[in-house]
Design a protein around this motif. Structure first.
Motif, PDB file in Angstrom:
ATOM      1  N   ASN A 186      31.618  39.371  51.611  1.00 35.71           N
ATOM      2  CA  ASN A 186      31.646  39.691  50.194  1.00 35.71           C
ATOM      3  C   ASN A 186      31.821  38.433  49.348  1.00 35.71           C
ATOM      4  OD1 ASN A 186      34.301  39.146  50.722  1.00 35.71           O
ATOM      5  ND2 ASN A 186      35.085  41.160  50.139  1.00 35.71           N
ATOM      6  N   VAL A 187      31.723  38.625  48.028  1.00 36.26           N
ATOM      7  CA  VAL A 187      31.831  37.516  47.085  1.00 36.26           C
ATOM      8  C   VAL A 187      33.281  37.123  46.864  1.00 36.26           C
ATOM      9  CG1 VAL A 187      31.361  36.744  44.727  1.00 36.26           C
ATOM     10  CG2 VAL A 187      29.666  38.146  45.964  1.00 36.26           C
ATOM     11  N   GLY A 188      34.145  38.156  46.736  1.00 35.99           N
ATOM     12  CA  GLY A 188      35.559  37.893  46.485  1.00 35.99           C
ATOM     13  C   GLY A 188      36.267  37.458  47.751  1.00 35.99           C
ATOM     14  N   LYS A 189      36.470  36.165  47.913  1.00 37.89           N
ATOM     15  CA  LYS A 189      37.043  35.622  49.147  1.00 37.89           C
ATOM     16  C   LYS A 189      38.568  35.592  49.135  1.00 37.89           C
ATOM     17  CE  LYS A 189      32.974  34.669  50.832  1.00 37.89           C
ATOM     18  NZ  LYS A 189      32.426  35.455  51.961  1.00 37.89           N
ATOM     19  N   LYS A 190      39.164  35.816  47.989  1.00 36.55           N
ATOM     20  CA  LYS A 190      40.619  35.714  47.902  1.00 36.55           C
ATOM     21  C   LYS A 190      41.277  36.924  48.546  1.00 36.55           C
ATOM     22  CE  LYS A 190      40.429  33.035  43.611  1.00 36.55           C
ATOM     23  NZ  LYS A 190      40.791  33.011  42.162  1.00 36.55           N
ATOM     24  N   GLU A 191      42.534  36.745  48.892  1.00 33.60           N
ATOM     25  CA  GLU A 191      43.290  37.824  49.521  1.00 33.60           C
ATOM     26  C   GLU A 191      44.021  38.627  48.456  1.00 33.60           C
ATOM     27  OE1 GLU A 191      47.180  37.477  51.866  1.00 33.60           O
ATOM     28  OE2 GLU A 191      45.645  37.481  53.436  1.00 33.60           O
ATOM     29  N   ASN A 192      43.929  39.948  48.562  1.00 32.65           N
ATOM     30  CA  ASN A 192      44.616  40.836  47.640  1.00 32.65           C
ATOM     31  C   ASN A 192      46.086  40.901  48.017  1.00 32.65           C
ATOM     32  OD1 ASN A 192      45.719  43.253  46.423  1.00 32.65           O
ATOM     33  ND2 ASN A 192      43.607  43.869  45.993  1.00 32.65           N
ATOM     34  N   ASN A 193      46.945  40.510  47.085  1.00 31.42           N
ATOM     35  CA  ASN A 193      48.378  40.479  47.371  1.00 31.42           C
ATOM     36  C   ASN A 193      48.982  41.872  47.501  1.00 31.42           C
ATOM     37  OD1 ASN A 193      48.496  37.665  47.357  1.00 31.42           O
ATOM     38  ND2 ASN A 193      48.753  37.592  45.135  1.00 31.42           N
ATOM     39  N   ILE A 194      48.250  42.886  47.071  1.00 27.41           N
ATOM     40  CA  ILE A 194      48.750  44.262  47.186  1.00 27.41           C
ATOM     41  C   ILE A 194      48.488  44.810  48.585  1.00 27.41           C
ATOM     42  CG2 ILE A 194      48.526  46.619  46.322  1.00 27.41           C
ATOM     43  CD1 ILE A 194      47.738  45.448  43.616  1.00 27.41           C
TER      44      ILE A 194
END
Length: 666
Positions: A186-194
């Motif tokens: 996917n495009v969003g490579k960051k980790e979701n803190n939730i």
């Protein structure tokens, strides 16, 4: 030696101080993450602090917050462990016991859950959530043992080891979907803190007819127009598929800026620039959209002030190019818990998930329908749609069949996985046989007429006395069997309100008219012709026979035993026969169809096949004359006399037709 000893003490103190400082740092950081809803990150920080912190108060608080965080992200097994820890350390918030019970229920530990619910209700006896949870523990086993007709299967080609959820069919067709996923490409490579997973994006998937399976999910766009480094989530489409509203959660240096709804339109195969829907002002959440079939009403989830607690479902009606002021769906739908992932069908049915309405555990899917007064009626979808895990995000294929997709993290899922559902049509069949009532043999050549409240009006031949047919749902049927030389018989069956398929069995018994027909349980006052109250049922059954056979005329025949004078018995039997005729006339039977005849003791009963089976001392065709009866034992004599004291009828003709008086003009 002393110096070395002091050095060791000093080093230990330094390490202790550093450990305490490190523990405090993680603890405070965990608190901050928890307070802003970064539950996954909070659990990581709390775990580090918990291992290093010797402060019992801190450990108790961290255990509770870790439990709350794990519950928030659907890790119910881990949450239960930490709730138990917090309760053991006597956490002051008694809600820990309630949430512990909820997590035990979600992990199928029903006996322990019941005990925890009861413990909580001892202190808070009117808590609706606890009452719902306790009731659910008692119903769930039955729901699992007797599942609904839905067929549910994992769609393996749509699922990854990451979260895959919120499918929606393009144009309501079964050959293309959009879905949300946190998978690797996917495009969003960051980790979701939730959640601890990568940011989600929207994917498009086509069904491959030749391979009879879904193809590989592909990003709906890679230009950064729709899928961005932020997080894109649940989608809804217009019925034509050329308008899309989707969820986007924006972040600024990992700070959660909240979820918002955006709208794009399709033109010549390309999506337009997303435009934010201005629905809520500064509210933190606007997510999980669902458009009505005509596109006029938008349903969505929000924590907007004025709700009932947690996340609620709201609706907004389109006004021109914008949507109007959101309206809360009310207390029938929304609760102090979370109601999420609404889906509005073209028939007006609303499907949503809730962790507060009585369910099997985690999020359950509920169906809501409006009555004539516009009030919502809520139904749990039960197993196999629901499970002890989180079940959410129904998507329906338009058509006569009820089928589609939804998401679940139930046992066997790798994360949030997509499942297919299908509701097979209800199938109702009836089979039966037609018998000669006197001989118990099947009657060949009989015919049967079927009349249904849906307009069914059929006649069919019962070959070898057997019949069968398929029945329609929500219909009441009357089955009438007939054959020359026999009285008709009928039966009723109904498919109205039946939730499951069913096979019906109906046997009909036709009574031959070549011999008198006994009417059981017609009784009189001793030595009198007055009918006793307990005779009403038998008399009414005779009314039914005459109504079902409207062309017959009958002779009502009353008989006595040989006790008493012959003249007295004759007169008594005549008056008894007339009493029955009078009752039938009172019930609306045409007097021209009825003849009363008393036979006194002159026509002793001849033993039938049925009577011979019932009484061992009698044989078929024995005639119960005075001479025969006197040859029996005293006990057998009383039985034989009682058999002679009978009321019966015989058919005189089968060609009667009602004559209606002509109307007289006033």
């Amino acid at each position: 030696m002393k110096r070395t000893y002091l050095a060791v003490i000093s080093l230990s103190l330094v390490l202790l101080i550093l450990g305490a400082c490190s523990s405090q740092k993680y603890y405070r950081s965990g608190q901050l993450s928890y307070e802003i809803g970064e539950y996954y990150r909070a659990t990581e920080k709390y775990r580090k602090a918990y291992r290093k912190d010797d402060n019992l108060q801190h450990k108790m608080e961290m255990a509770y917050h870790m439990a709350e965080a794990y519950r928030a992200i659907g890790e119910y097994g881990k949450a239960a462990i930490w709730y138990k820890n917090a309760i053991r350390r006597q956490h002051p918030d008694f809600k820990a016991v309630l949430h512990y019970a909820d997590c035990l229920r979600a992990t199928k530990k029903y006996e322990e859950a019941i005990e925890a619910y009861q413990q909580y209700l001892d202190s808070v006896p009117q808590d609706v959530q606890a009452i719902n949870g306790l009731d659910a523990c008692r119903y769930i086993q039955d729901w699992e043992d007797k599942p609904t007709r839905y067929v549910v299967n994992s769609v393996r080609e749509l699922n990854s080891k990451y979260a895959d959820y919120a499918p929606v069919f393009v144009g309501g067709r079964d050959n293309e979907i959009l879905m949300t996923s946190t998978r690797e490409n996917n495009v969003g490579k960051k980790e979701n803190n939730i959640t601890g997973e990568q940011f989600a994006d929207i994917f498009r998937v086509e069904y491959q007819v030749q391979r009879q399976k879904w193809g590989a999910p592909k990003l709906i766009d890679e230009s950064g127009l729709i899928n961005t480094p932020d997080e894109e989530g649940a989608v809804t489409l217009s019925s034509s598929g050329d308008e899309m509203i989707f969820t986007r959660a924006r972040y600024n240096k990992q700070e959660d800026l909240g979820a918002e709804l955006y709208r794009v339109k399709m033109s010549r195969g390309d999506w337009s620039e997303p435009v934010k829907l201005e629905l809520l002002g500064d509210s933190l959440i606007a997510a999980h959209p669902s458009l009505s079939a005509n596109g006029d009403t938008l349903y969505f989830v929000s924590d907007k002030p004025g709700g009932f607690g947690g996340k609620d479902i709201w609706m907004s009606v389109r006004s021109g190019a914008t949507f109007g002021t959101p309206v809360n769906l009310g207390a029938k739908i929304n609760t102090p818990g979370d109601e999420v992932f609404p889906t509005i069908r073209s028939n007006g049915e609303l499907y949503f998930s809730s962790n507060y309405h009585m369910g099997m555990g985690g999020l359950d899917i509920f169906k809501a329908t409006r009555n004539e007064d516009g009030e919502w009626h809520i139904q749990n979808m039960k197993a196999p749609i629901n499970s002890s895990g989180d079940d959410f995000g129904m998507a329906f294929i338009e058509g006569e069949e009820t089928r589609g997709l939804f998401a679940s993290n139930r046992k066997g899922s790798r994360s949030d996985d997509i499942y297919s559902f299908y509701l097979p049509p209800k199938i109702f069949r009836i089979a039966g046989e037609i018998y000669n009532k006197e001989t118990s043999q099947r009657l060949d050549g009989a015919r049967i007429r079927i009349i249904g409240t849906d307009g069914t009006n059929l006649k069919m031949r019962a070959d070898d006395g057997k019949f069968q047919m398929k029945l329609n749902p929500e219909t009441e049927y009357v089955f009438a069997a007939f054959k020359d030389g026999f009285l008709n018989d009928k039966g009723r069956e109904s498919t109205i309100g039946l939730a499951d398929s069913k096979d019906f069995r109906l046997d009909l018994y036709l009574t031959p008219t070549d011999a008198p027909i006994k009417i059981d349980n017609i009784n009189y006052e001793f030595g009198s012709w007055e009918l006793l109250p307990e005779s009403v049922s038998a008399l009414d059954s005779l009314v039914d026979i005459l109504t079902l056979n409207p062309t017959i005329t009958i002779e009502l025949m009353a008989h006595t035993d040989f006790v008493g004078s012959e003249q007295f018995n004759f007169n008594l039997s005549q008056k008894r026969a007339q009493s029955v005729v009078d009752y039938l006339i009172q019930k609306g039977i045409n007097p021209d169809r009825l003849v009363a005849k008393g036979y006194g003791e002159t026509w002793p009963k001849k033993v039938t096949r049925t009577m011979a089976k019932q009484y061992e001392f009698l044989q078929r065709n024995d005639e119960l004359t005075e001479e025969f009866i006197n040859g029996l034992t005293p006990e057998q004599q009383e039985i034989a006399k009682a058999l002679n004291r009978r009321t019966e009828f015989r058919v005189l003709s089968t060609d009667f037709h009602e004559r209606f008086a002509p109307e007289v003009e006033e």
